[in-house]
Design a protein around this motif. Structure first.
Motif, PDB file in Angstrom:
ATOM      1  N   ALA A  32       4.839  -2.973  13.959  1.00 39.38           N
ATOM      2  CA  ALA A  32       3.678  -3.839  13.716  1.00 39.38           C
ATOM      3  C   ALA A  32       2.854  -3.987  14.984  1.00 39.38           C
ATOM      4  CB  ALA A  32       4.137  -5.197  13.206  1.00 39.38           C
ATOM      5  N   PRO A  33       1.545  -4.038  14.896  1.00 36.91           N
ATOM      6  CA  PRO A  33       0.737  -4.093  13.677  1.00 36.91           C
ATOM      7  C   PRO A  33       0.485  -2.735  13.033  1.00 36.91           C
ATOM      8  CG  PRO A  33      -0.718  -4.239  15.554  1.00 36.91           C
ATOM      9  CD  PRO A  33       0.705  -4.158  16.088  1.00 36.91           C
ATOM     10  N   ALA A  34       0.907  -1.657  13.681  1.00 35.63           N
ATOM     11  CA  ALA A  34       0.749  -0.338  13.063  1.00 35.63           C
ATOM     12  C   ALA A  34       1.676  -0.251  11.855  1.00 35.63           C
ATOM     13  CB  ALA A  34       1.079   0.756  14.066  1.00 35.63           C
ATOM     14  N   GLY A  35       1.452   0.737  11.035  1.00 34.67           N
ATOM     15  CA  GLY A  35       2.290   0.927   9.863  1.00 34.67           C
ATOM     16  C   GLY A  35       2.990   2.265   9.916  1.00 34.67           C
ATOM     17  N   LEU A  36       3.665   2.585   8.840  1.00 32.81           N
ATOM     18  CA  LEU A  36       4.368   3.859   8.723  1.00 32.81           C
ATOM     19  C   LEU A  36       4.083   4.470   7.364  1.00 32.81           C
ATOM     20  CD1 LEU A  36       7.881   2.798  10.103  1.00 32.81           C
ATOM     21  CD2 LEU A  36       6.211   4.263  11.269  1.00 32.81           C
ATOM     22  N   LEU A  71       3.037  -6.992   2.302  1.00 38.52           N
ATOM     23  CA  LEU A  71       3.132  -5.567   2.618  1.00 38.52           C
ATOM     24  C   LEU A  71       2.126  -4.818   1.765  1.00 38.52           C
ATOM     25  CD1 LEU A  71       4.703  -3.261   4.035  1.00 38.52           C
ATOM     26  CD2 LEU A  71       6.259  -3.281   2.089  1.00 38.52           C
ATOM     27  N   VAL A  72       1.273  -4.051   2.403  1.00 31.23           N
ATOM     28  CA  VAL A  72       0.274  -3.261   1.684  1.00 31.23           C
ATOM     29  C   VAL A  72       0.352  -1.818   2.154  1.00 31.23           C
ATOM     30  CG1 VAL A  72      -1.278  -5.219   1.288  1.00 31.23           C
ATOM     31  CG2 VAL A  72      -1.562  -3.823   3.326  1.00 31.23           C
ATOM     32  N   TRP A  73      -0.365  -0.949   1.444  1.00 28.21           N
ATOM     33  CA  TRP A  73      -0.407   0.467   1.782  1.00 28.21           C
ATOM     34  C   TRP A  73      -1.861   0.887   1.880  1.00 28.21           C
ATOM     35  CZ3 TRP A  73      -2.529   4.841  -0.350  1.00 28.21           C
ATOM     36  CH2 TRP A  73      -2.086   6.060   0.181  1.00 28.21           C
ATOM     37  N   SER A  74      -2.157   1.729   2.860  1.00 28.52           N
ATOM     38  CA  SER A  74      -3.491   2.325   2.960  1.00 28.52           C
ATOM     39  C   SER A  74      -3.339   3.772   3.420  1.00 28.52           C
ATOM     40  CB  SER A  74      -4.370   1.550   3.955  1.00 28.52           C
ATOM     41  OG  SER A  74      -3.912   1.743   5.284  1.00 28.52           O
ATOM     42  N   TRP A  75      -4.357   4.573   3.138  1.00 21.60           N
ATOM     43  CA  TRP A  75      -4.336   5.981   3.559  1.00 21.60           C
ATOM     44  C   TRP A  75      -4.247   6.087   5.081  1.00 21.60           C
ATOM     45  CZ3 TRP A  75      -3.313   9.811   0.442  1.00 21.60           C
ATOM     46  CH2 TRP A  75      -3.630   9.712  -0.912  1.00 21.60           C
ATOM     47  N   GLU A  76      -4.956   5.197   5.764  1.00 19.52           N
ATOM     48  CA  GLU A  76      -5.033   5.284   7.222  1.00 19.52           C
ATOM     49  C   GLU A  76      -3.727   4.877   7.904  1.00 19.52           C
ATOM     50  OE1 GLU A  76      -7.232   3.162   5.464  1.00 19.52           O
ATOM     51  OE2 GLU A  76      -8.608   4.834   5.135  1.00 19.52           O
ATOM     52  N   GLU A  77      -3.136   3.769   7.473  1.00 17.71           N
ATOM     53  CA  GLU A  77      -1.995   3.193   8.176  1.00 17.71           C
ATOM     54  C   GLU A  77      -0.666   3.368   7.462  1.00 17.71           C
ATOM     55  OE1 GLU A  77      -2.782  -0.735  10.018  1.00 17.71           O
ATOM     56  OE2 GLU A  77      -4.653  -0.605   8.888  1.00 17.71           O
ATOM     57  N   GLY A  78      -0.667   3.756   6.221  1.00 19.53           N
ATOM     58  CA  GLY A  78       0.568   3.807   5.460  1.00 19.53           C
ATOM     59  C   GLY A  78       0.991   2.397   5.071  1.00 19.53           C
ATOM     60  N   ASP A  86      -9.497 -10.399   4.017  1.00 23.49           N
ATOM     61  CA  ASP A  86     -10.381  -9.404   3.412  1.00 23.49           C
ATOM     62  C   ASP A  86      -9.615  -8.143   3.004  1.00 23.49           C
ATOM     63  OD1 ASP A  86     -12.594 -11.064   3.677  1.00 23.49           O
ATOM     64  OD2 ASP A  86     -13.151 -10.221   5.628  1.00 23.49           O
ATOM     65  N   GLU A  87      -8.698  -7.701   3.866  1.00 23.29           N
ATOM     66  CA  GLU A  87      -7.911  -6.513   3.542  1.00 23.29           C
ATOM     67  C   GLU A  87      -6.978  -6.779   2.362  1.00 23.29           C
ATOM     68  OE1 GLU A  87      -4.911  -3.203   5.550  1.00 23.29           O
ATOM     69  OE2 GLU A  87      -5.537  -4.934   6.750  1.00 23.29           O
ATOM     70  N   LEU A  88      -6.373  -7.963   2.336  1.00 28.80           N
ATOM     71  CA  LEU A  88      -5.504  -8.311   1.208  1.00 28.80           C
ATOM     72  C   LEU A  88      -6.302  -8.364  -0.094  1.00 28.80           C
ATOM     73  CD1 LEU A  88      -3.221 -11.024   2.799  1.00 28.80           C
ATOM     74  CD2 LEU A  88      -2.492  -8.817   1.878  1.00 28.80           C
ATOM     75  N   GLU A  89      -7.482  -8.959  -0.048  1.00 33.03           N
ATOM     76  CA  GLU A  89      -8.313  -9.035  -1.256  1.00 33.03           C
ATOM     77  C   GLU A  89      -8.723  -7.643  -1.715  1.00 33.03           C
ATOM     78  OE1 GLU A  89     -12.614 -10.766  -2.588  1.00 33.03           O
ATOM     79  OE2 GLU A  89     -11.375 -12.062  -1.312  1.00 33.03           O
ATOM     80  N   ALA A  90      -9.080  -6.772  -0.785  1.00 31.81           N
ATOM     81  CA  ALA A  90      -9.456  -5.400  -1.153  1.00 31.81           C
ATOM     82  C   ALA A  90      -8.269  -4.677  -1.798  1.00 31.81           C
ATOM     83  CB  ALA A  90      -9.948  -4.640   0.072  1.00 31.81           C
ATOM     84  N   TRP A  91      -7.081  -4.855  -1.228  1.00 33.89           N
ATOM     85  CA  TRP A  91      -5.881  -4.226  -1.790  1.00 33.89           C
ATOM     86  C   TRP A  91      -5.614  -4.768  -3.188  1.00 33.89           C
ATOM     87  CZ3 TRP A  91      -1.207  -5.341  -3.876  1.00 33.89           C
ATOM     88  CH2 TRP A  91      -0.286  -4.300  -3.955  1.00 33.89           C
ATOM     89  N   GLU A  92      -5.724  -6.078  -3.365  1.00 30.58           N
ATOM     90  CA  GLU A  92      -5.474  -6.694  -4.672  1.00 30.58           C
ATOM     91  C   GLU A  92      -6.478  -6.217  -5.714  1.00 30.58           C
ATOM     92  OE1 GLU A  92      -5.648 -10.628  -3.150  1.00 30.58           O
ATOM     93  OE2 GLU A  92      -3.559 -10.583  -2.462  1.00 30.58           O
ATOM     94  N   ARG A  93      -7.736  -6.055  -5.308  1.00 30.37           N
ATOM     95  CA  ARG A  93      -8.747  -5.543  -6.243  1.00 30.37           C
ATOM     96  C   ARG A  93      -8.434  -4.106  -6.641  1.00 30.37           C
ATOM     97  NH1 ARG A  93     -14.491  -8.129  -5.433  1.00 30.37           N
ATOM     98  NH2 ARG A  93     -13.894 -10.031  -4.365  1.00 30.37           N
TER      99      ARG A  93
END
Length: 147
Positions: A32-36, A71-78, A86-93
């Motif tokens: 953290a704060p990076a992901g895998l 815990l969320v997932w994104s293309w950039e960070e895994g 804002d990131e949580l809301e975007a993930w939830e949407r």
């Protein structure tokens, strides 16, 4: 006496899945704060792909109960912990959009043909009404109206 939802969920979740969830949590805390991304998460945790999948599912069930970070997932960070609103809301949407699409596929691919075969089925009328309500709620989550 009816079973509580938590008890039912705990009964379905294997103890090994809970251990995998904790292993994933510890690995992500170290980065953290990076992901895998999944391949690296497999190497770091020494878990197989299927163990990672079960561990992630268990993590999402345990996170609220154990007050673990979201815990969320994104293309950039895994996979990564997220405490940004804002990131949580975007993930939830995005999650709601995926579920909306899945429900739409069930309605058009299974329920509509079923209804053509059995137009007087009370059971099917109930299922269609419930699925339409779920679909509508997911659409409102994925595409909220501007305030």
């Amino acid at each position: 006496m009816p079973r509580s939802r938590k008890t039912e969920r705990d009964r379905r979740r294997s103890p090994s899945a809970a251990r995998h969830a904790d292993t994933i949590r510890l690995a992500l805390m170290e980065t953290a704060p990076a992901g895998l991304k999944k391949p690296r998460l497999m190497v770091v945790t020494e878990l197989s792909g299927s163990q990672i999948v079960r561990g992630l599912a268990a993590y999402r069930e345990l996170a609220g109960e154990k007050q673990w970070p979201p815990l969320v997932w994104s293309w950039e960070e895994g996979y990564h912990f997220c405490e940004d609103a804002d990131e949580l809301e975007a993930w939830e949407r995005q999650w709601a959009e995926v579920k909306y699409t899945q429900i739409s596929s069930v309605i058009t691919g299974v329920l509509d043909p079923h209804e053509r075969l059995f137009p007087k089925s009370r059971w099917l009328a109930y299922v269609i009404a419930q699925m339409n309500a779920i679909q509508s709620a997911l659409d409102m989550i994925a595409h909220p109206q501007p305030q």
